[in-house]
Design a protein around this motif. Sequence first.
Motif, PDB file in Angstrom:
ATOM      1  N   PRO A  76       2.968  67.571   3.011  1.00  0.00           N
ATOM      2  CA  PRO A  76       3.223  68.979   3.283  1.00  0.00           C
ATOM      3  C   PRO A  76       4.538  69.179   4.034  1.00  0.00           C
ATOM      4  N   LEU A  77       5.113  70.349   3.868  1.00  0.00           N
ATOM      5  CA  LEU A  77       6.272  70.718   4.666  1.00  0.00           C
ATOM      6  C   LEU A  77       5.838  70.860   6.122  1.00  0.00           C
ATOM      7  N   LEU A  78       6.760  70.596   7.023  1.00  0.00           N
ATOM      8  CA  LEU A  78       6.434  70.597   8.449  1.00  0.00           C
ATOM      9  C   LEU A  78       6.484  72.019   9.003  1.00  0.00           C
ATOM     10  N   VAL A  79       5.332  72.679   9.026  1.00  0.00           N
ATOM     11  CA  VAL A  79       5.225  74.005   9.636  1.00  0.00           C
ATOM     12  C   VAL A  79       4.479  73.864  10.952  1.00  0.00           C
ATOM     13  N   ASP A  80       4.709  74.799  11.860  1.00  0.00           N
ATOM     14  CA  ASP A  80       4.087  74.702  13.185  1.00  0.00           C
ATOM     15  C   ASP A  80       3.244  75.927  13.482  1.00  0.00           C
ATOM     16  N   ARG A  81       2.858  76.090  14.749  1.00  0.00           N
ATOM     17  CA  ARG A  81       1.938  77.149  15.140  1.00  0.00           C
ATOM     18  C   ARG A  81       2.484  78.548  14.919  1.00  0.00           C
ATOM     19  N   THR A  82       3.798  78.674  14.691  1.00  0.00           N
ATOM     20  CA  THR A  82       4.340  80.000  14.396  1.00  0.00           C
ATOM     21  C   THR A  82       3.825  80.523  13.061  1.00  0.00           C
ATOM     22  N   CYS A  83       3.276  79.616  12.229  1.00  0.00           N
ATOM     23  CA  CYS A  83       2.698  80.008  10.939  1.00  0.00           C
ATOM     24  C   CYS A  83       1.176  80.052  10.996  1.00  0.00           C
ATOM     25  N   GLY A  84       0.624  79.891  12.175  1.00  0.00           N
ATOM     26  CA  GLY A  84      -0.826  79.901  12.322  1.00  0.00           C
ATOM     27  C   GLY A  84      -1.325  81.279  12.717  1.00  0.00           C
ATOM     28  N   HIS A  85      -2.187  81.876  11.896  1.00  0.00           N
ATOM     29  CA  HIS A  85      -2.683  83.223  12.201  1.00  0.00           C
ATOM     30  C   HIS A  85      -3.497  83.226  13.490  1.00  0.00           C
ATOM     31  N   ILE A  86      -4.427  82.275  13.614  1.00  0.00           N
ATOM     32  CA  ILE A  86      -5.245  82.228  14.819  1.00  0.00           C
ATOM     33  C   ILE A  86      -4.395  81.868  16.033  1.00  0.00           C
ATOM     34  N   ASP A  87      -3.364  81.047  15.843  1.00  0.00           N
ATOM     35  CA  ASP A  87      -2.457  80.705  16.951  1.00  0.00           C
ATOM     36  C   ASP A  87      -1.811  81.964  17.516  1.00  0.00           C
ATOM     37  N   ARG A  88      -1.237  82.754  16.616  1.00  0.00           N
ATOM     38  CA  ARG A  88      -0.530  83.963  17.055  1.00  0.00           C
ATOM     39  C   ARG A  88      -1.500  84.967  17.668  1.00  0.00           C
ATOM     40  N   PRO A 141       9.885  84.306   3.990  1.00  0.00           N
ATOM     41  CA  PRO A 141      11.210  84.281   3.345  1.00  0.00           C
ATOM     42  C   PRO A 141      12.188  83.328   4.025  1.00  0.00           C
ATOM     43  N   VAL A 142      12.153  83.279   5.362  1.00  0.00           N
ATOM     44  CA  VAL A 142      13.063  82.385   6.079  1.00  0.00           C
ATOM     45  C   VAL A 142      12.752  80.932   5.733  1.00  0.00           C
ATOM     46  N   LEU A 143      11.474  80.571   5.739  1.00  0.00           N
ATOM     47  CA  LEU A 143      11.076  79.201   5.407  1.00  0.00           C
ATOM     48  C   LEU A 143      11.397  78.871   3.952  1.00  0.00           C
ATOM     49  N   PHE A 144      11.223  79.839   3.089  1.00  0.00           N
ATOM     50  CA  PHE A 144      11.487  79.623   1.670  1.00  0.00           C
ATOM     51  C   PHE A 144      12.947  79.231   1.446  1.00  0.00           C
ATOM     52  N   LEU A 145      13.851  79.826   2.212  1.00  0.00           N
ATOM     53  CA  LEU A 145      15.279  79.577   2.052  1.00  0.00           C
ATOM     54  C   LEU A 145      15.784  78.421   2.906  1.00  0.00           C
ATOM     55  N   SER A 146      14.888  77.851   3.721  1.00  0.00           N
ATOM     56  CA  SER A 146      15.284  76.717   4.563  1.00  0.00           C
ATOM     57  C   SER A 146      15.141  75.434   3.746  1.00  0.00           C
ATOM     58  N   LEU A 147      16.147  75.146   2.933  1.00  0.00           N
ATOM     59  CA  LEU A 147      16.053  74.052   1.970  1.00  0.00           C
ATOM     60  C   LEU A 147      16.086  72.677   2.628  1.00  0.00           C
ATOM     61  N   ARG A 148      16.523  72.605   3.867  1.00  0.00           N
ATOM     62  CA  ARG A 148      16.532  71.325   4.578  1.00  0.00           C
ATOM     63  C   ARG A 148      15.275  71.111   5.408  1.00  0.00           C
ATOM     64  N   MET A 149      14.291  71.929   5.161  1.00  0.00           N
ATOM     65  CA  MET A 149      13.030  71.843   5.894  1.00  0.00           C
ATOM     66  C   MET A 149      12.398  70.468   5.685  1.00  0.00           C
ATOM     67  N   LYS A 150      11.987  69.833   6.761  1.00  0.00           N
ATOM     68  CA  LYS A 150      11.437  68.486   6.697  1.00  0.00           C
ATOM     69  C   LYS A 150       9.969  68.510   6.266  1.00  0.00           C
ATOM     70  N   ARG A 151       9.528  67.367   5.768  1.00  0.00           N
ATOM     71  CA  ARG A 151       8.118  67.194   5.437  1.00  0.00           C
ATOM     72  C   ARG A 151       7.436  66.372   6.523  1.00  0.00           C
ATOM     73  N   ARG A 152       6.136  66.531   6.619  1.00  0.00           N
ATOM     74  CA  ARG A 152       5.376  65.703   7.542  1.00  0.00           C
ATOM     75  C   ARG A 152       5.466  64.255   7.100  1.00  0.00           C
ATOM     76  N   HIS A 153       5.416  63.344   8.056  1.00  0.00           N
ATOM     77  CA  HIS A 153       5.378  61.920   7.727  1.00  0.00           C
ATOM     78  C   HIS A 153       3.968  61.348   7.888  1.00  0.00           C
ATOM     79  N   ASP A 154       3.030  62.199   8.356  1.00  0.00           N
ATOM     80  CA  ASP A 154       1.638  61.775   8.487  1.00  0.00           C
ATOM     81  C   ASP A 154       0.747  62.983   8.223  1.00  0.00           C
ATOM     82  N   TRP A 155      -0.548  62.727   8.095  1.00  0.00           N
ATOM     83  CA  TRP A 155      -1.501  63.807   7.870  1.00  0.00           C
ATOM     84  C   TRP A 155      -2.023  64.316   9.210  1.00  0.00           C
ATOM     85  N   PRO A 156      -2.213  65.623   9.341  1.00  0.00           N
ATOM     86  CA  PRO A 156      -2.672  66.174  10.625  1.00  0.00           C
ATOM     87  C   PRO A 156      -3.960  65.545  11.141  1.00  0.00           C
ATOM     88  N   ASP A 157      -4.906  65.235  10.244  1.00  0.00           N
ATOM     89  CA  ASP A 157      -6.201  64.707  10.706  1.00  0.00           C
ATOM     90  C   ASP A 157      -6.112  63.287  11.245  1.00  0.00           C
TER      91      ASP A 157
END
Length: 220
Positions: free
Chosen positions: A74-86, A195-211
């Motif tokens: 998966p792409l590396l997204v953080d709590r800013t994309c978490g509905h319950i987080d916000r 939209p910002v994430l969609f255009l962030s073409l250098r966005m990194k991927r996770r190197h491990d699984w969250p679980d």
Amino acid sequence: MPAWFSRRYLDLLGSIYIYNEHRGYTALDRVLEAVRARSPDNRDFIDAIEKHRADERKHYMMFRRWFEKRGQMPLLVDRTCGHIDRFVEIMFRTTIDRMDTNAIIGNDRLFEKLCRVISLTEQRGYVQVETLLDHPIVKQDPGLMKIFRIIKQDEPSHWAPYDGWLRVNSKRDPKWWERAIDTFIHSELLFLKLPVLFLSLRMKRRHDWPDEHDLLPTAT
């Protein structure tokens, strides 16, 4: 270009969902621990939360397998994309990780607020899944369609126990301003962050699984 657009959209969509599903069941682990300590005899409520937690874990694993079949992390997204987080950050002025769950469980006023936050988040998830099941890009991926159909079937049982606790304890339903916060968080993700994430073409991927970092043992 259309093929790239579709792949990028589904890649980002799956990454956001796998983050939120993982955040969901790990946060419920803490709620369960506190509820068991406070109300060990309230088996119906505990069982309902346990089912909610198990479903969130199941959904997470479905998204993990979807990525594994694609041969991608998966792409590396953080709590800013978490509905319950916000939602928690706005309502409790703290992050989920720093929230004192035991203090909230022990205070009816705070716990009823948490119940409303969880209920609204789950209801938002149901509406969003209905939208995605009719999305032309999502319809191109049979695997995702199957996942979202399962989520739609599971979702109503997720907000029911919290609404039930509010009703049994004569607590109020969400007010307009709480629903407005829920709408704002969703709109913020949909029209600004996505939209910002969609255009962030250098966005990194996770190197491990969250679980892989889960603190509590979980069933697959």
